[in-house]
Design a protein around this motif. Structure first.
Motif, PDB file in Angstrom:
ATOM      1  N   ASN A 305       0.830  -1.214   0.013  1.00 12.48           N
ATOM      2  CA  ASN A 305       0.134  -0.071  -0.035  1.00 12.48           C
ATOM      3  C   ASN A 305       0.819   1.295   0.092  1.00 12.48           C
ATOM      4  O   ASN A 305       0.445   2.282  -0.617  1.00 12.48           O
ATOM      5  CB  ASN A 305      -0.826   0.002   1.159  1.00 12.48           C
ATOM      6  CG  ASN A 305      -1.907  -0.832   1.122  1.00 12.48           C
ATOM      7  OD1 ASN A 305      -2.488  -1.469  -0.226  1.00 12.48           O
ATOM      8  ND2 ASN A 305      -2.685  -1.701   2.291  1.00 12.48           N
ATOM      9  N   VAL A 308       2.103   2.053  -3.344  1.00 17.61           N
ATOM     10  CA  VAL A 308       0.934   2.438  -4.493  1.00 17.61           C
ATOM     11  C   VAL A 308       0.606   3.921  -4.242  1.00 17.61           C
ATOM     12  O   VAL A 308       0.370   4.700  -4.867  1.00 17.61           O
ATOM     13  CB  VAL A 308      -0.444   1.467  -4.024  1.00 17.61           C
ATOM     14  CG1 VAL A 308      -1.493   2.156  -4.949  1.00 17.61           C
ATOM     15  CG2 VAL A 308      -0.066   0.192  -4.650  1.00 17.61           C
ATOM     16  N   ARG A 309       0.701   4.236  -2.815  1.00 15.95           N
ATOM     17  CA  ARG A 309       0.333   5.496  -2.477  1.00 15.95           C
ATOM     18  C   ARG A 309       1.481   6.594  -3.101  1.00 15.95           C
ATOM     19  O   ARG A 309       1.193   7.666  -3.633  1.00 15.95           O
ATOM     20  CB  ARG A 309       0.213   5.732  -1.066  1.00 15.95           C
ATOM     21  CG  ARG A 309      -0.918   5.412  -0.423  1.00 15.95           C
ATOM     22  CD  ARG A 309      -1.210   5.691   1.057  1.00 15.95           C
ATOM     23  NE  ARG A 309       0.029   5.347   1.845  1.00 15.95           N
ATOM     24  CZ  ARG A 309       0.128   4.356   2.570  1.00 15.95           C
ATOM     25  NH1 ARG A 309      -0.878   3.516   2.621  1.00 15.95           N
ATOM     26  NH2 ARG A 309       1.134   4.066   3.423  1.00 15.95           N
ATOM     27  N   ARG A 312       0.968   7.136  -6.560  1.00 11.45           N
ATOM     28  CA  ARG A 312      -0.049   8.178  -7.060  1.00 11.45           C
ATOM     29  C   ARG A 312       0.432   9.491  -7.077  1.00 11.45           C
ATOM     30  O   ARG A 312      -0.183  10.416  -7.595  1.00 11.45           O
ATOM     31  CB  ARG A 312      -1.078   7.791  -5.908  1.00 11.45           C
ATOM     32  CG  ARG A 312      -2.404   8.646  -6.178  1.00 11.45           C
ATOM     33  CD  ARG A 312      -3.367   8.525  -4.972  1.00 11.45           C
ATOM     34  NE  ARG A 312      -4.021   7.210  -4.690  1.00 11.45           N
ATOM     35  CZ  ARG A 312      -4.995   6.749  -5.282  1.00 11.45           C
ATOM     36  NH1 ARG A 312      -5.597   7.438  -6.365  1.00 11.45           N
ATOM     37  NH2 ARG A 312      -5.356   5.552  -4.985  1.00 11.45           N
ATOM     38  N   THR A 328      -5.448  -4.935  -1.938  1.00  7.09           N
ATOM     39  CA  THR A 328      -4.984  -3.681  -2.766  1.00  7.09           C
ATOM     40  C   THR A 328      -5.441  -3.723  -4.375  1.00  7.09           C
ATOM     41  O   THR A 328      -5.596  -2.704  -4.671  1.00  7.09           O
ATOM     42  CB  THR A 328      -3.384  -3.872  -2.583  1.00  7.09           C
ATOM     43  OG1 THR A 328      -2.952  -3.814  -1.178  1.00  7.09           O
ATOM     44  CG2 THR A 328      -2.750  -2.291  -2.955  1.00  7.09           C
ATOM     45  N   SER A 329      -5.300  -4.845  -4.751  1.00  8.59           N
ATOM     46  CA  SER A 329      -5.762  -4.844  -6.225  1.00  8.59           C
ATOM     47  C   SER A 329      -7.272  -4.553  -6.441  1.00  8.59           C
ATOM     48  O   SER A 329      -7.760  -4.292  -7.712  1.00  8.59           O
ATOM     49  CB  SER A 329      -5.611  -6.380  -6.834  1.00  8.59           C
ATOM     50  OG  SER A 329      -6.009  -7.276  -6.112  1.00  8.59           O
ATOM     51  N   MET A 331      -8.816  -2.093  -4.784  1.00  7.90           N
ATOM     52  CA  MET A 331      -9.169  -0.801  -4.310  1.00  7.90           C
ATOM     53  C   MET A 331      -9.682   0.143  -5.351  1.00  7.90           C
ATOM     54  O   MET A 331      -9.546  -0.190  -6.554  1.00  7.90           O
ATOM     55  CB  MET A 331      -7.793  -0.034  -3.890  1.00  7.90           C
ATOM     56  CG  MET A 331      -6.949   0.170  -5.168  1.00  7.90           C
ATOM     57  SD  MET A 331      -5.167   0.676  -4.609  1.00  7.90           S
ATOM     58  CE  MET A 331      -5.504   2.089  -3.737  1.00  7.90           C
ATOM     59  N   ARG A 332     -10.598   0.812  -4.825  1.00 13.10           N
ATOM     60  CA  ARG A 332     -11.304   1.782  -5.594  1.00 13.10           C
ATOM     61  C   ARG A 332     -10.398   3.013  -6.068  1.00 13.10           C
ATOM     62  O   ARG A 332      -9.639   3.555  -5.401  1.00 13.10           O
ATOM     63  CB  ARG A 332     -12.447   2.513  -4.898  1.00 13.10           C
ATOM     64  CG  ARG A 332     -13.594   1.549  -4.280  1.00 13.10           C
ATOM     65  CD  ARG A 332     -14.767   2.039  -3.620  1.00 13.10           C
ATOM     66  NE  ARG A 332     -15.788   1.244  -3.143  1.00 13.10           N
ATOM     67  CZ  ARG A 332     -16.808   1.836  -2.236  1.00 13.10           C
ATOM     68  NH1 ARG A 332     -17.147   3.114  -2.101  1.00 13.10           N
ATOM     69  NH2 ARG A 332     -17.941   1.004  -1.991  1.00 13.10           N
ATOM     70  N   ASN A 333     -10.656   3.413  -7.231  1.00 12.27           N
ATOM     71  CA  ASN A 333      -9.942   4.466  -8.002  1.00 12.27           C
ATOM     72  C   ASN A 333      -8.575   4.038  -7.922  1.00 12.27           C
ATOM     73  O   ASN A 333      -7.824   4.935  -7.404  1.00 12.27           O
ATOM     74  CB  ASN A 333     -10.413   5.708  -7.379  1.00 12.27           C
ATOM     75  CG  ASN A 333     -11.900   5.910  -7.503  1.00 12.27           C
ATOM     76  OD1 ASN A 333     -12.350   5.785  -8.675  1.00 12.27           O
ATOM     77  ND2 ASN A 333     -12.201   6.658  -6.618  1.00 12.27           N
ATOM     78  N   PRO A 334      -7.901   2.929  -8.332  1.00 10.80           N
ATOM     79  CA  PRO A 334      -6.332   2.807  -8.224  1.00 10.80           C
ATOM     80  C   PRO A 334      -5.801   3.916  -9.079  1.00 10.80           C
ATOM     81  O   PRO A 334      -6.444   4.490 -10.193  1.00 10.80           O
ATOM     82  CB  PRO A 334      -6.272   1.550  -8.651  1.00 10.80           C
ATOM     83  CG  PRO A 334      -7.507   1.153  -9.635  1.00 10.80           C
ATOM     84  CD  PRO A 334      -8.670   2.150  -9.032  1.00 10.80           C
ATOM     85  N   VAL A 338      -0.620   2.369 -12.109  1.00 14.91           N
ATOM     86  CA  VAL A 338      -0.234   0.964 -11.350  1.00 14.91           C
ATOM     87  C   VAL A 338      -1.011  -0.069 -11.865  1.00 14.91           C
ATOM     88  O   VAL A 338      -2.394   0.389 -12.126  1.00 14.91           O
ATOM     89  CB  VAL A 338      -0.788   1.182  -9.864  1.00 14.91           C
ATOM     90  CG1 VAL A 338      -0.422  -0.212  -9.358  1.00 14.91           C
ATOM     91  CG2 VAL A 338       0.194   2.415  -9.176  1.00 14.91           C
ATOM     92  N   PHE A 340      -1.688  -4.186 -11.891  1.00 14.01           N
ATOM     93  CA  PHE A 340      -1.689  -5.501 -11.188  1.00 14.01           C
ATOM     94  C   PHE A 340      -1.691  -6.471 -12.174  1.00 14.01           C
ATOM     95  O   PHE A 340      -2.635  -6.969 -12.737  1.00 14.01           O
ATOM     96  CB  PHE A 340      -2.807  -5.564 -10.180  1.00 14.01           C
ATOM     97  CG  PHE A 340      -2.950  -4.588  -9.118  1.00 14.01           C
ATOM     98  CD1 PHE A 340      -2.312  -4.590  -8.018  1.00 14.01           C
ATOM     99  CD2 PHE A 340      -3.852  -3.318  -9.402  1.00 14.01           C
ATOM    100  CE1 PHE A 340      -2.103  -3.627  -6.996  1.00 14.01           C
ATOM    101  CE2 PHE A 340      -3.685  -2.208  -8.596  1.00 14.01           C
ATOM    102  CZ  PHE A 340      -3.121  -2.430  -7.205  1.00 14.01           C
TER     103      PHE A 340
END
Length: 461
Positions: A305, A308-309, A312, A328-329, A331-334, A338, A340
């Protein structure tokens, strides 16, 4: 020497984790040194179904051993790494309970139990590994060709966990015909062996004892396996100095056991001396963007995580996540940069690593960190958490960051992007040292040599 390998990673449909990588490369090294290898394989109801189906097809004579060999290879190839995982924790628990019930009510489980308590005699059922009769073996199963025989043990790995939870006797195996019994990762097993035989137990890490995010059941299972293995071991092998020192801190009562470090290995292909262009990522839908890869599993300590942050905040760079990323894969609005990829085959993974501008290892805790040496073998820069075991593995050939800080991760990515040529030159200059340390040719030597000649000391000591 005649070596019996007891390994969940190889002896049941495998799960392609770091332990699998370590053991596969070790088997290749042992075979290259001429040792005679036998793999203990758990057989289950599924294996019996495959074998029965092939007999009914009447493709081979009824007494042909090729029927069993073909069923065994198909059974070990049945792990589907892309199978969707239930999102609900309740559903996962139900599926786990159903799987356990099926295992505990099978004929194989009953036979293993009766042998463990002495109501059935031990038996040795070997299948000679005549792979010449098989037309095609998938790439991920090529290591199985290196075994001379397979020792079939009904319900072995399934029963060991049930015996640990219920305090039943551990499963037994007859290993009197072997010089070395290699127990890859702590395994709950009672070994009947010859007077001169040696049991070597490989300890990858003690994270199941110290990881607060794991369940109490997982900790109990691991501890039961560990204690059973340690009380039978003649020698221990660790995958890093860090793991060995943690073991001695947490379990000082076993300090008397001879120990050595046997690093995981990877293959170093011949390096191209001719100038090569900067990699063009094959893993992204945005050609020309710098790409980084991270290899994870669905464990909080992998710290995905945070990466990924960080990405972003870096829309100019792409991240490819290899492996099962859990929630994590989903998640909303990745972030759009990014991707997967899920589980990928070994060849595809190697390509993604070699084509990347860097491999990121953000873990909070590890026993070693195999992707690091895979990246160094590909001459790909490494960015990793500033934790002791990564310092041991990568030394000066990695850029380190604070795994709890997205700003630190972003700064590390920026540094590596700005100095690509310099990082690759440093790795290339140390290639000979890396091959000696992490190349496959010395792994068997380090495992079988007297512990006092191969035990590595931490620099501080």
């Amino acid at each position: 020497m005649k070596i019996l390998v007891v390994s969940e990673a190889l002896g049941e449909p495998n799960h392609k984790r770091g332990i699998f990588h370590f053991t596969r490369e070790l088997i290749r090294s042992l075979a290259a040194d001429g040792h005679d290898l036998t793999l203990l394989v758990e057989t289950t109801r599924r294996y019996r179904q495959l074998r029965t189906r092939q007999r009914r097809a009447q493709l081979f004579p009824a007494d042909s051993r090729l029927i069993e060999l073909l069923a065994l290879y198909r059974f070990l190839d049945e792990a589907d790494m892309n199978e969707p995982v239930a999102r609900s924790a309740v559903r996962r628990t139900i599926d786990w309970v159903k799987h356990r019930i099926r295992a505990c009510t099978s004929w194989e489980f009953g036979a293993c139990l009766l042998r463990a308590i002495g109501l059935l005699p031990l038996r040795v059922k070997l299948i000679e590994n005549k792979t010449a009769g098989l037309e095609y073996i998938p790439t991920d199963l090529r290591h199985l060709e290196l075994f001379r025989d397979f020792l079939l043990e009904p319900g072995f790995y399934s029963y060991q966990d049930a015996s640990a939870l219920t305090q039943l006797p551990p499963p037994q195996i007859d290993a009197r015909d072997y010089d070395v019994i290699l127990v890859d990762t702590p395994t709950r097993v009672a070994i009947k062996r010859g007077p001169n035989a040696k049991v070597i137990c490989v300890v990858h890490d003690l994270l199941p004892l110290t990881d607060l995010k794991l369940s109490d059941v997982a900790t109990r299972l691991f501890l039961s396996r560990l204690m059973t293995s340690l009380h039978q071991a003649d020698e221990l092998a660790f995958v890093s100095n860090y793991s060995m020192n943690r073991f001695r801190d947490l379990l000082p009562q076993f300090f008397y056991l001879p120990a050595r470090v046997v690093y995981p290995r990877t293959r170093f292909e011949p390096f191209r001396l001719a100038p090569v262009p900067m990699p063009v990522p094959v893993s992204t839908a945005r050609p020309g963007q710098p790409t980084f890869v991270v290899i994870v599993s669905a464990e909080p300590r992998k710290n995905l995580n945070a990466v990924v942050r960080a990405f972003r905040k870096m829309p100019h760079a792409d991240l490819v996540v290899i492996g099962y990323a859990g929630g994590t894969s989903l998640m909303r609005n990745p972030p759009p940069n990014v991707r997967f990829a899920g589980y990928v085959e070994e060849h595809d993974k190697a390509t993604l690593i070699s084509d990347a501008h860097g491999l990121i290892m953000p873990s909070l805790a590890e026993g070693f960190g195999v992707p690091i040496i895979e990246a160094l073998a590909a001459n790909t820069p490494v960015l990793c958490s500033d934790i002791p075991v990564f310092r041991e593995v990568a030394g000066e050939l990695a850029d380190y960051f604070d795994p709890f800080s997205t700003e630190s991760i972003c700064a590390s990515v920026t540094r590596v992007l700005s100095c690509q040529d310099e990082w690759r030159r440093k790795i290339r200059e140390r290639r000979g040292e890396l091959v000696e340390r992490f190349g496959p040719q010395t792994q068997a030597r380090d495992l079988l040599a007297p512990p006092r000649t191969v035990e590595y000391l931490v620099a501080a000591q």
